[in-house]
Design an enzyme around this catalytic site. Structure first.
Site, PDB file in Angstrom:
ATOM      1  CE  LYS A 128     -33.021 -71.227  -9.093  1.00 41.85           C
ATOM      2  NZ  LYS A 128     -32.222 -71.924 -10.111  1.00 41.85           N
TER       3      LYS A 128
HETATM    4  C1  PLP Z   1     -31.902 -73.201 -10.182  1.00 45.98           C
HETATM    5  C2  PLP Z   1     -31.356 -73.672 -11.462  1.00 45.98           C
HETATM    6  C3  PLP Z   1     -31.501 -75.005 -11.860  1.00 45.98           C
HETATM    7  C4  PLP Z   1     -32.152 -76.046 -10.981  1.00 45.98           C
HETATM    8  O1  PLP Z   1     -33.545 -75.841 -10.839  1.00 45.98           O
HETATM    9  P1  PLP Z   1     -34.321 -76.552  -9.657  1.00 45.98           P
HETATM   10  O2  PLP Z   1     -35.691 -75.988  -9.725  1.00 45.98           O
HETATM   11  O3  PLP Z   1     -33.606 -76.165  -8.398  1.00 45.98           O
HETATM   12  O4  PLP Z   1     -34.270 -78.008  -9.898  1.00 45.98           O
HETATM   13  C5  PLP Z   1     -31.008 -75.366 -13.091  1.00 45.98           C
HETATM   14  N1  PLP Z   1     -30.374 -74.477 -13.890  1.00 45.98           N
HETATM   15  C6  PLP Z   1     -30.218 -73.196 -13.529  1.00 45.98           C
HETATM   16  C7  PLP Z   1     -29.492 -72.279 -14.439  1.00 45.98           C
HETATM   17  C8  PLP Z   1     -30.708 -72.747 -12.311  1.00 45.98           C
HETATM   18  O5  PLP Z   1     -30.547 -71.463 -11.969  1.00 45.98           O
END
Ligand code: PLP
Length: 498
Positions: free
Chosen positions: A114
């Protein structure tokens, strides 16, 4: 360059500039903003980017989408977001012994992917607010299944002209994730647990955003809402960058020749990460299949295989909490694009979803989905087994989210025989989930304390844990509130004194 407009998925005539799309987060009608055309690379342009740094690729990609930002503004945003915040590189590609490549997207300040977008979004928002805003303080509301919350807090911490409130499911995030959030520093940050799951948090935030009364109350106090969830275009655009970059890296490493396809296996929850890969593909990056990997909350697996989306099913908390989601918001953008921007259809599908919790698409749409996507899922036992198997096979330590992608890719390859070079997208440091990883490797947990577990995992694997995680041990806890889903806006008003 002509200005790219963004339209709502539920009413194509509702159009805004890129800065307005970023400021508003979600469209007034509840739809999501999508660029009216996808700015493709001209022949040879992708090849020209070879050898560029991550920041150069970011500037090149973002300037195609954010056409009301000047090149200088974009370059400044890129510089502030990346570089020093990612001392080990923004998106390094790790080659495993067995030929698989892993794109590590967790070298930012919160150790999850993120950061790639949430270090950037506050920069974009600040510029957008100057351009298209009304000078009001921006109030960011975030629903998080774990990683978004911390990454948003870190990105917005003490950014002038912003306040941020984060809601997380009280019992739905890992200890380490919770600790990261409740110890967050900054004068403009607010954190609250919700007595419910992630969907309750997300629905609660969406309800506040679309409630005209709440917006009016806020406006009277010189504030306006915006969103840092992956429904915001300012989250999605920066994620396209690392797919372009990863492709160029694959070429540089000699894994493919320029023009040859690469598959990506993506651990998926809200469908933002994998949708960014689809945008990269539509821009002209040679992408083969996008392999959508879900945990036991496998609503997307069923949808991408059968064309029926149905959220009427049990909600499971799993070892990969950031993927514990039954309503994957960004899917709406994909369906809009694949339907030829049929806003009427999208409006109907999402009315169905809100009325009955389900919708179905026609054979033709399913066919188009299957051209670009494959899907699979892994339950917790399979996830643990994948952590161990990857480690035993190649010495690579992966987190539970990434392990889901390894497992699903392995099945995909066995079932299809597809030998296209493949990148597994790694979304979190294994040390963010030390107990799950250590147990998967067959290690004994040294009690319940996350920090002693983290040390045991370091000893066992020989790879050092990120400093940012180890430092949490000594940080004071600042936030302990919890509210019901219906009380979220009331809580915000209380902490902001409005
Ligand atoms: C947010 C997240 C995901 C999922 O990503 P999306 O964009 O919501 O599909 C997968 N793995 C981790 C570690 C995340 O923080």
């Amino acid at each position: 360059m002509s200005r790219l407009r963004y339209s709502s998925t539920r009413d194509s005539s509702l159009q805004v500039s890129s800065s307005e799309a970023i400021l508003q987060g979600i469209s007034k009608d509840g739809g999501l903003f999508v660029p009216e055309t996808i700015p493709a690379f001209a022949p040879g342009e992708l090849a020209q980017l070879q050898g560029s740094s991550y920041q150069e690729v970011a500037s090149a990609v973002l300037s195609r989408y954010l056409t009301d930002f000047s090149q200088e503004e974009i370059d400044t945003c890129v510089k502030k977001a990346y570089g020093s915040k990612f001392p080990e590189g923004e998106a390094p590609l790790a080659a495993l012994k067995d030929g698989l490549q892993v794109l590590e997207l967790w070298h930012g300040p919160t150790c999850a992917f993120k950061d790639m977008a949430l270090q950037m979004l506050p920069q974009l928002l600040t510029v957008a607010n100057k351009k298209a805003g009304d000078g009001k303080t921006i109030l960011i509301l975030v629903a998080t299944s774990g990683d978004t919350g911390k990454a948003a807090l870190e990105g917005f911490c003490d950014v002038p002209g912003t306040e941020i409130a984060v809601f997380y499911p009280q019992d739905g995030v890992s200890h380490m994730q919770k600790r990261q959030m409740v110890t967050q520093a900054g004068e403009n940050v607010h954190v609250c647990g919700v007595d419910g799951n992630f969907d309750d948090c997300q629905t609660g935030v969406k309800r506040i955003f679309t409630d005209g009364h709440a917006a009016a109350e806020l406006a009277a106090k010189g504030m306006r809402f915006s969103s840092a969830n992956s429904i915001n275009w300012g989250r999605l655009a920066p994620q396209i960058v690392y797919y372009v970059y990863a492709y160029l890296e694959m070429c540089r490493a000699g894994q493919v020749a320029m023009g040859e396809p690469v598959n990506f296996a993506v651990p998926t929850g809200n469908f933002g990460n994998i949708l960014a890969a689809y945008f990269a593909k539509e821009m002209g990056v040679p992408v083969g299949k996008l392999i959508c990997a879900s945990n036991r909350n496998n609503v997307l697996t069923d949808f991408l295989r059968e064309g029926r989306y149905d959220r009427n099913r049990p909600f499971y908390t799993t070892l990969s909490p950031s993927m514990d989601i039954l309503v994957s918001s960004n899917l709406e953008r994909l369906l809009y694009l694949l339907s030829g921007r049929d806003d009427g259809l999208i409006g109907r599908l999402y009315r169905d979803l809100s009325d009955s919790g389900r919708f179905a698409v026609k054979e033709e749409m399913l066919g188009r989905l299957k051209e670009s996507f494959a899907a699979g899922c892994a339950d917790d036992a399979e996830t643990s087994a994948a952590i161990k198997e990857v480690y035993d096979r190649s010495g690579y330590l992966c987190d539970p989210h990434t392990a889901v992608a390894f497992k699903v890719y392995g099945e995909y390859r066995a079932a299809t025989g597809d030998k296209t070079p493949t990148v597994v997208v790694s979304t979190a440091s294994p040390y963010k989930f030390p107990a799950s990883v250590l147990e998967a490797l067959g290690g004994e947990l040294p009690g319940k304390n996350d920090f002693s577990i983290l040390s045991s995992l370091e000893e066992r694997s020989g790879a050092p844990a990120p400093v940012a995680l180890k430092a949490l041990r000594d940080k004071p806890i600042r936030f302990g509130d919890c509210c019901m889903p219906g009380e979220m806006f009331g809580w915000v008003k209380a902490v902001l004194n409005i």
